[in-house]
Design a protein around this motif. Sequence first.
Motif, PDB file in Angstrom:
ATOM      1  N   UNK A  89      44.372 -14.833  10.710  1.00 25.64           N
ATOM      2  CA  UNK A  89      44.142 -13.551  11.359  1.00 25.64           C
ATOM      3  C   UNK A  89      42.899 -13.604  12.242  1.00 25.64           C
ATOM      4  N   UNK A  90      41.862 -14.277  11.760  1.00 25.16           N
ATOM      5  CA  UNK A  90      40.640 -14.427  12.553  1.00 25.16           C
ATOM      6  C   UNK A  90      40.934 -15.213  13.823  1.00 25.16           C
ATOM      7  N   UNK A  91      41.691 -16.304  13.701  1.00 32.01           N
ATOM      8  CA  UNK A  91      42.036 -17.096  14.877  1.00 32.01           C
ATOM      9  C   UNK A  91      42.873 -16.285  15.863  1.00 32.01           C
ATOM     10  N   UNK A 100      39.896  -4.547  14.258  1.00 30.67           N
ATOM     11  CA  UNK A 100      38.783  -4.984  13.399  1.00 30.67           C
ATOM     12  C   UNK A 100      38.727  -4.139  12.122  1.00 30.67           C
ATOM     13  N   UNK A 101      38.967  -2.840  12.251  1.00 32.08           N
ATOM     14  CA  UNK A 101      38.989  -1.975  11.073  1.00 32.08           C
ATOM     15  C   UNK A 101      40.136  -2.374  10.149  1.00 32.08           C
ATOM     16  N   UNK A 102      41.292  -2.663  10.730  1.00 36.73           N
ATOM     17  CA  UNK A 102      42.444  -3.080   9.923  1.00 36.73           C
ATOM     18  C   UNK A 102      42.161  -4.393   9.209  1.00 36.73           C
ATOM     19  N   UNK A 103      41.518  -5.323   9.895  1.00 34.64           N
ATOM     20  CA  UNK A 103      41.181  -6.614   9.275  1.00 34.64           C
ATOM     21  C   UNK A 103      40.227  -6.401   8.108  1.00 34.64           C
ATOM     22  N   UNK A 104      39.231  -5.562   8.293  1.00 37.82           N
ATOM     23  CA  UNK A 104      38.274  -5.280   7.218  1.00 37.82           C
ATOM     24  C   UNK A 104      38.993  -4.670   6.017  1.00 37.82           C
ATOM     25  N   UNK A 105      39.892  -3.722   6.264  1.00 36.39           N
ATOM     26  CA  UNK A 105      40.648  -3.096   5.181  1.00 36.39           C
ATOM     27  C   UNK A 105      41.496  -4.129   4.445  1.00 36.39           C
ATOM     28  N   UNK A 106      42.167  -4.992   5.209  1.00 34.33           N
ATOM     29  CA  UNK A 106      42.994  -6.029   4.586  1.00 34.33           C
ATOM     30  C   UNK A 106      42.154  -6.999   3.771  1.00 34.33           C
ATOM     31  N   UNK A 107      40.988  -7.340   4.257  1.00 37.78           N
ATOM     32  CA  UNK A 107      40.112  -8.246   3.508  1.00 37.78           C
ATOM     33  C   UNK A 107      39.649  -7.605   2.203  1.00 37.78           C
ATOM     34  N   UNK A 108      39.341  -6.310   2.238  1.00 40.16           N
ATOM     35  CA  UNK A 108      38.935  -5.613   1.018  1.00 40.16           C
ATOM     36  C   UNK A 108      40.084  -5.581   0.012  1.00 40.16           C
ATOM     37  N   UNK A 109      41.296  -5.317   0.504  1.00 43.90           N
ATOM     38  CA  UNK A 109      42.459  -5.295  -0.383  1.00 43.90           C
ATOM     39  C   UNK A 109      42.729  -6.671  -0.965  1.00 43.90           C
TER      40      UNK A 109
END
Length: 122
Positions: A7-9, A74-83
Amino acid sequence: MQNRKRLTNMLIAGTLTVFALTIFLAFRGGETAVAETTIPEQTAVVELSGDNSADIAALQAQIEGLQAQNAELRTAVTTLQEREVEYQNQIEIANQTINELSAQNGSFVMTEGRPAHGGHNH
């Protein structure tokens, strides 16, 4: 972990694509253009000179739209990482429970005096 890296890539590739598209659109009219970007805020300012005020406004609107989309991603990525962290913790707890139950089951079978797999004594 692999999904986070992927996802980062993808996010990096998307950002670079937007940047390349912005530069392409800025120079396609033949006028000189100056593009300024600042990495921390992820903002871009493009100034063009000439009679292309409609193109300039459209380009600025595109940039602002892409910046808003980038912020949402970026907000979605942060949420997914927390989950993902929460799910990993739940998986660890479940694995510990399985190991404990397996250990209890194994000790129960051994107290009965029989092998766990029902083998023969020769």
